[in-house]
Design an enzyme around this catalytic site. Structure first.
Site, PDB file in Angstrom:
ATOM      1  N   ASP A 163       0.860  -1.195   0.000  1.00 50.53           N
ATOM      2  CA  ASP A 163       0.000   0.000   0.000  1.00 50.53           C
ATOM      3  C   ASP A 163       0.892   1.239   0.000  1.00 50.53           C
ATOM      4  OD1 ASP A 163       0.817   0.486   2.682  1.00 50.53           O
ATOM      5  OD2 ASP A 163      -0.850  -0.711   3.451  1.00 50.53           O
ATOM      6  N   LYS A 187      -4.328  -0.598  -1.420  1.00 50.14           N
ATOM      7  CA  LYS A 187      -4.996  -1.574  -0.551  1.00 50.14           C
ATOM      8  C   LYS A 187      -6.266  -0.971   0.042  1.00 50.14           C
ATOM      9  CE  LYS A 187      -3.437  -2.558   3.753  1.00 50.14           C
ATOM     10  NZ  LYS A 187      -2.557  -3.154   4.780  1.00 50.14           N
TER      11      LYS A 187
HETATM   12  C1  R5P Z   1      -1.161  -1.461   7.804  1.00 51.98           C
HETATM   13  O1  R5P Z   1      -1.348  -0.486   7.097  1.00 51.98           O
HETATM   14  C2  R5P Z   1       0.201  -2.065   7.971  1.00 51.98           C
HETATM   15  O2  R5P Z   1       1.143  -1.339   7.236  1.00 51.98           O
HETATM   16  C3  R5P Z   1       0.235  -3.512   7.524  1.00 51.98           C
HETATM   17  O3  R5P Z   1      -0.011  -3.570   6.139  1.00 51.98           O
HETATM   18  C4  R5P Z   1      -0.780  -4.317   8.252  1.00 51.98           C
HETATM   19  O4  R5P Z   1      -0.644  -4.124   9.626  1.00 51.98           O
HETATM   20  C5  R5P Z   1      -0.656  -5.778   7.909  1.00 51.98           C
HETATM   21  O5  R5P Z   1      -1.675  -6.478   8.564  1.00 51.98           O
HETATM   22  P1  R5P Z   1      -2.104  -7.906   8.052  1.00 51.98           P
HETATM   23  O6  R5P Z   1      -0.890  -8.765   7.986  1.00 51.98           O
HETATM   24  O7  R5P Z   1      -3.084  -8.383   9.094  1.00 51.98           O
HETATM   25  O8  R5P Z   1      -2.763  -7.731   6.732  1.00 51.98           O
END
Ligand code: R5P
Length: 285
Positions: A163, A187
């Site tokens: 993202d 994302k």
């Molecule tokens: C959120 O914006 C963070 O940068 C990570 O992308 C997020 O914490 C990842 O979480 P998960 O592994 O549960 O998708």
């Protein structure tokens, strides 16, 4: 003197070696009613001027341990208490998401600030959380080290963040690796475990891709990103992050998605924690 929380014992030992400071004897126990007891008898014995508490707050218990260790070292007469949160739990709850919700990151920061003269944390999700601490915490950047375990022979690599928020990390890793392109996907998060990834136009066919994020929690973000890459005839896919939280079935999810390897740092001590943030932390201590 370095004082380890139970969640960061290997990192605390690495930091003690890096700084050539003693590692305090510590004890973690639980009373019969379930209440925790984290103690630092080594600090009471040695009576150092400074205690550096190293503890990732990966759970509510870990938060409590930090508060107890801070109190224990003050009680032992230490003049300066530095608190190092390699991973700051609740850091992603940095706003009230709905009316009536707490700003949990702020609540945690306030509690930890009461026992600390100085706080360091590594690559927080949003650097603004540092301002919740009093005095403001220092954000230590360790992302450059994520290039270290990558193979030398990456084919025309792309360093990709899943993202827009993590593009800085991808650029840092690309810069440390020394060659390659950077890009990011878009994302949308639908729930705690459901995300939707929209790819960019970057051509990944037959190229090796390193997907870089700050945290891998459930692995949903990374596995969706890898799935999108696989549909585009990508070469090898490596995933790397600063904080390998890897909750629940994340490792299996990512392995099934077809990644070559998962790399993370020791801000959270897991099997994939191949990169130590100890040298980066030491430079601030
Ligand atoms: C959120 O914006 C963070 O940068 C990570 O992308 C997020 O914490 C990842 O979480 P998960 O592994 O549960 O998708």
């Amino acid at each position: 003197m370095i004082v380890s929380g139970s969640t960061s014992q290997a990192l605390a030992a690495a930091l003690a070696r890096e700084l050539e400071e003693p590692l305090a004897a510590v004890e973690y126990d639980r009373f019969p009613d379930g209440e925790l007891l984290a103690a630092a008898p080594g600090v009471a014995d040695a009576e150092p001027d400074r205690a550096v508490i190293v503890a990732s707050t990966v759970s509510s218990d870990a938060h409590l341990e930090v508060l107890q260790l801070q109190d224990a070292v003050r009680e032992a007469g230490v003049e300066e208490v530095v608190t190092v949160l390699p991973y700051m739990g609740y850091g992603r709850q940095d706003k009230a998401f709905e009316p009536g919700h707490p700003i949990s990151a702020r609540a945690m920061a306030r509690a930890i600030s009461t026992g600390a003269d100085r706080v360091l944390t590594v690559d927080p999700h949003e650097e603004a959380v540092c301002e919740f601490f009093e005095p403001t915490a220092t954000a230590v950047d360790a992302a450059g080290r994520l290039a270290e375990p990558l193979p030398d022979d990456l084919a025309d690599p792309v360093f990709l963040s899943p993202d827009a928020g993590a593009i800085d990390l991808a650029e840092t890793v690309q810069g440390a690796y020394g060659t390659g392109e950077t890009d990011y996907f878009e994302k949308v998060r639908h729930s705690g475990t459901e995300v939707e990834i929209t790819p960019s136009d970057v051509d990944v066919a037959d190229r090796d891709v390193v997907v870089v994020d700050d945290i891998i929690a459930t692995g949903s973000t990374m596995s969706e990103a890898v799935g999108v890459l696989r549909e585009r005839s990508v070469g090898r896919v490596y995933i790397t992050c600063v904080h390998p939280l890897l909750a629940r079935n994340a490792v299996t999810k990512l392995s099934r998605a077809g990644v070559e390897a998962i790399y993370g740092t020791d801000t959270i001590e897991r099997g994939v924690s191949t990169v130590s943030v100890a040298p980066a932390l030491a430079s601030y201590l």
